[in-house]
Design an enzyme around this catalytic site. Sequence first.
Site, mmCIF file in Angstrom:
data_model
loop_
_atom_site.group_PDB
_atom_site.id
_atom_site.type_symbol
_atom_site.label_atom_id
_atom_site.label_comp_id
_atom_site.label_asym_id
_atom_site.label_seq_id
_atom_site.Cartn_x
_atom_site.Cartn_y
_atom_site.Cartn_z
ATOM 1 N N ASP A 113 0.844 -1.190 0.000
ATOM 2 C CA ASP A 113 0.000 0.000 0.000
ATOM 3 C C ASP A 113 0.880 1.240 0.000
ATOM 4 O OD1 ASP A 113 0.490 0.816 2.906
ATOM 5 O OD2 ASP A 113 -0.278 -1.208 3.183
ATOM 6 N N GLU A 154 22.763 -21.537 -18.246
ATOM 7 C CA GLU A 154 21.867 -20.680 -17.454
ATOM 8 C C GLU A 154 22.629 -19.474 -16.912
ATOM 9 O OE1 GLU A 154 18.605 -23.790 -15.602
ATOM 10 O OE2 GLU A 154 20.597 -23.723 -14.698
#
Length: 724
Positions: A530, A610
């Site tokens: 928030d 990777e």
Amino acid sequence: MIHIENNVFTLHTRRTTYQLKADAHGVLLHTYYGARIGSDDLSPLIQLVDRGFSPNPNELGRERNYSLDTLPQEYSSCGVGDYRMPAVVVQNADGSHLADLRFQKYETRPGKYALPGLPAFYGAEADTLVITLEDHVTRLAVELYYGVFEEYDLICRAARIANHGGASVQLLRACSACLDFPRDDLDFITFDGRHTMERELCRTPVRPGVQSVGSVRGTSSHQHNPFVMLCERNADEDHGLCFGAALLYSGGFEAAVESNQFHDARFTIGITPHHFCWTLEPGDSFTTPEAAFICSPDGFAAMSHRWHRAIRTHLCRDPYKGRRRPLLVNNWEATLFDFDADKLVEIAAAAAPLGIDMLVMDDGWFGTRSSDFGGLGDWTVNESKLPGGLEALVPRVKALGLDFGLWIEPEMVSEDSELYRAHPDWAFHAPNRAPSRGRSQLVLDFTRADVRDYIYDTLCQVLRNADIRYLKWDFNRSLSDVWSVALPPERQGEVYHRYILGLYDMLERFHRDFPDLLIEGCSGGGGRFDAGMLYYTPQIWCSDNTDAIDRLRIHYGTSFCYPVSSMGSHVSAVPNGQTGRTTPLETRGIVAMSGAFGYELDLSEASPEERAIMKRQNEDYHKYYNLIHFGDYYRLTNPFENERYTAWEHVSEDKREALVSLVKGTARAALPCLTLRLRGLDESLRYRVNGEGSWLGGTLMHAGYPIPTGGGDYRAIQLHLTAE
Ligand code: GLA
């Protein structure tokens, strides 16, 4: 800019106007909010009509066409003839629930007002208007604060309710803002979800009666976000009037819209009235959290851009509002609780050559914590896992070239902990009742300064003993059994809010005493995502769901209000722990890179291929950092409607550079060809796309760019555009 004439208050921002008027009866009317217009008094638009069952204020005598029940108001009264949602509910000393708020005075100030102990937008270039209303009988006063940021079309509001009378008053509801819209063609947009699937957009027409979202969990919650929107029925990314409303509050809230008998809409936002009762003795006052509004006359994208900029520059604070966030690797999904110093150093050693800036040691480093059944509250290093403590571990990590960060959950206590054994009364519980557990833990009573001081002091010791640059501040349950030994029975209705004030006090102390410390908020991912938290923690772990495809939806919903820089977002291993889905590493990187980027897997197990991909990802992230974090964010598709692909775009302020990302859904044979129309470019500039071709901005936006088909499930494509 604030224009005031004959008690008409007109707040102008660059593209919008907001107007209120104290009328002849002292009622504060809301006369307009929308696209920018002049400063003329718009109250003649309000038609006074005699309506059955809508009472008239006593001083009007035989006049029947003036009623609080039908007038658009700025902060509605309670119990005196307006039957719509009240902005405030009181219980007076005589037992009545009446508050008739009338205009008393106003004042303007340069700069933006601040709210003591509460998060708020700040800025010297803003203007403040304060209007005072008062009930003439009880002398309850309401100061309405307005902060006007012209450039961002941002209007902030808060209310301070003061008891100027001689008897105590109980406050049962105290909204941060109330807004009346005399129109019947609005949609209500909310962002709802659950743990691991937060902020899914939900849009419904405003219908007769009250529609509301909120939280009674003591946190802003995974379930409903304290950011909501109202918009015209035809509004979309590029068109139509829309209003966004954010509550800068991390506790329980309510955001509601009511369509009344004449189909006029009233919107209120503030602390949830459930479990709320605040006593105001004579001379006391109560300040609500801040509510912020941005109106966009031209659709959602422009509104989001203004939220993003305003939050980045006038809510997040120094030093991290502008400073580069570290690219981090977090060990949680790699090891859970099962790690030791050597394992962490192994991950750090694998991270260093990839260009990663920081190792974050997650849950499990303290007390006797080897699972989530114990240990919370004992913020001392578990030396059986980390011999020599942080003083030994941190230099080893630093020697590899990485900074060090730490996970904490300061508001919690496990029953199996030294802290709980010493102070069982520090956890929320009511007399004669065994409290409910959440994730097998209890919540500390942060309304109490002694509890906060103890936790603060122990954490300070940890921070002072080693070079720690970052904290992940977690919160892993909802509140229950909320009752504080520190308050008398008649004040127990204050505990939920005092808890949040205690949390903000703690966060403010860290901000003051450790100004260089970056704090990332977290609550089981996005349970406390928030605008209030962003004042203290400029980034928040967006979700415990790290699946790249689910994240497309989570980021989409989050992006309506919150900037990319606020969304903690990591590449994790496959098959994904939450969904079992396998996505290509390139895709996971492209999705996570549109956020505060990092990794959350065991890098020491990564293959050479990777590692090569990750190194490239990190180089790209550094290369595109300014574009991603400070550019304008465009949602090119809605992942809730388009399952075939999701696309979004970052465009630099000068429009000379853009980064387009596209992630496909599951592969299907013989799909139609795909042309992606871009947005936000300069029509007349020519762009190179990934260093090739020469495309006119207008062409890319109106005709599109060809996206190759095929490539397998969940393939991602990134296009980097540079103006020639
Ligand atoms: C929460 C967080 C996770 C992790 C765990 C640790 O769920 O969201 O990222 O830190 O706690 O217990």
